[in-house]
Design a protein around this motif. Structure first.
Motif, short mmCIF file in Angstrom:
data_model
loop_
_atom_site.label_atom_id
_atom_site.label_comp_id
_atom_site.label_asym_id
_atom_site.label_seq_id
_atom_site.Cartn_x
_atom_site.Cartn_y
_atom_site.Cartn_z
N ALA A 240 -27.12 -26.52 -7.73
CA ALA A 240 -26.30 -25.35 -7.41
C ALA A 240 -25.69 -25.47 -6.02
N SER A 241 -26.50 -25.90 -5.06
CA SER A 241 -26.01 -26.05 -3.69
C SER A 241 -24.92 -27.11 -3.61
N LEU A 242 -25.17 -28.25 -4.25
CA LEU A 242 -24.19 -29.34 -4.20
C LEU A 242 -22.89 -28.95 -4.88
N SER A 243 -22.97 -28.19 -5.96
CA SER A 243 -21.76 -27.76 -6.66
C SER A 243 -20.88 -26.92 -5.75
N THR A 244 -21.47 -25.96 -5.05
CA THR A 244 -20.69 -25.09 -4.19
C THR A 244 -20.16 -25.83 -2.96
N ILE A 245 -20.96 -26.75 -2.43
CA ILE A 245 -20.50 -27.53 -1.28
C ILE A 245 -19.33 -28.41 -1.66
N TYR A 246 -19.43 -29.07 -2.81
CA TYR A 246 -18.33 -29.93 -3.25
C TYR A 246 -17.07 -29.10 -3.50
N ALA A 247 -17.22 -27.94 -4.16
CA ALA A 247 -16.05 -27.11 -4.44
C ALA A 247 -15.38 -26.67 -3.15
N ALA A 248 -16.18 -26.29 -2.14
CA ALA A 248 -15.61 -25.87 -0.87
C ALA A 248 -14.89 -27.03 -0.18
N ALA A 249 -15.49 -28.22 -0.21
CA ALA A 249 -14.87 -29.39 0.44
C ALA A 249 -13.58 -29.77 -0.29
N GLU A 250 -13.57 -29.65 -1.60
CA GLU A 250 -12.38 -29.99 -2.36
C GLU A 250 -11.23 -29.03 -2.04
N LEU A 251 -11.55 -27.74 -1.91
CA LEU A 251 -10.53 -26.77 -1.53
C LEU A 251 -10.00 -27.05 -0.12
#
Length: 307
Positions: A240-251
């Motif tokens: 869950a943490s990695l999913s949100t971190i990746y999504a934020a970095a991608e944005l």
């Protein structure tokens, strides 16, 4: 009781006992079909088919169903998932993907890809999700390509973390996670100018579930390749943490104009360090939802929808 009735009742009990034994020994008939005759091990059913053939067909169907089972997580006990796309879809999408920098993730790119692959322009209609299928093609191919990149970066095959005696330390796993996340972000380099459009499509209500599913699969892939072997509740929290971190970095990356996306790399490093802070996960998730919702509204407005 009359004496003449006793032999009759005994005979009836013998007949009933014999018929019960026959029913118990006989093979059960196939549902919906009547069993007419039997010859050895090959019984003829009411439709003229042979029982062994029916059994073979049933076994073959069961094997096909097992092959179609998809596991949402890595497991050595589950069969390999079938191909994500059919041969026709693969040929059209691989050709259309080359047109994304010029046309974006659109039906125009799909039509151009169909022509390049030798199909009619109408061929993309076999893709029920339209342009989103091209987006999903990008997501799937980039995720599936991480295994090869992990072997290049860390050596070994398959679950690369399993080849070190005693496993990997938590610090080593975090370092590998950071490297793999960065490799995946660099997979967007060629289409970064079109990725905000893709995010707007992914934010449409009908495409949010498959988009989130791909994000979850990506996080699981990265942690698996990094050598994480958690079996406690942290298995879920890490993903869950990695999913949100990746999504934020991608944005963040969609608006990054620094050389070699240096600002995005620094942003990613900061978020990975903050992963243990209370509320960090939910803050990133709110940012992702807010951005994608805003992008979706803007796309609908550009199409004339009053919002």
């Amino acid at each position: 009781m009359r004496p003449s009735q006793i032999p009759l009742r005994r005979a009836a009990r013998q007949i009933f006992s014999s018929s019960s034994t026959i029913r118990a020994a006989a093979p059960a008939p196939i549902a919906g079909r009547s069993l007419s005759t039997t010859t050895g091990s090959d019984c003829t059913c009411g439709n003229g088919s042979r029982r062994p053939r029916q059994i073979q067909r049933s076994q073959k169907l069961q094997q096909q169903q097992k092959q179609q089972q998809r596991s949402s997580y890595h497991s050595y006990d589950h069969p390999s998932s079938p191909a994500s796309f059919t041969p026709v879809e693969e040929s059209i999408l691989s050709a259309a993907y080359l047109h994304v920098p010029a046309h974006g993730f659109t039906s125009s790119a799909l039509a151009a890809g169909a022509r390049d692959a030798g199909y009619l322009d109408i061929s993309p209609t076999i893709l029920p999700e339209g342009a989103f299928t091209l987006i999903r093609y990008h997501l799937v191919k980039q995720r599936e390509g991480l295994a090869a990149r992990a072997r290049e970066l860390f050596g070994g095959e398959g679950h690369v973390g399993a080849y070190k005696p005693g496993g990997l330390s938590e610090r080593e796993i975090k370092g590998r996670v950071e490297a793999l996340v960065w490799e995946r972000l660099m997979g967007n380099r060629e289409v970064i100018g079109r990725w905000q459009e893709a995010l707007a499509i992914m934010a449409q209500p009908s495409y949010v579930p498959p988009s989130l599913k791909e994000l979850a699969l990506l996080s699981d892939e990265i942690l698996f390749l990094a050598g994480d072997s958690s079996v406690d509740p942290s298995w879920y929290t890490k993903r869950a943490s990695l999913s949100t971190i990746y999504a934020a970095a991608e944005l963040f990356m969609t608006n990054d104009h620094s050389p070699e996306f240096m600002d995005t790399r620094a942003f990613l490093n900061r978020r990975l360090r903050e992963v243990n802070e209370v509320g960090g996960v939910f803050r990133n998730l709110r940012e992702w939802v807010g951005f994608t919702a805003t992008a979706g509204v803007n796309v609908l407005r550009s199409k004339g929808v009053r919002i």
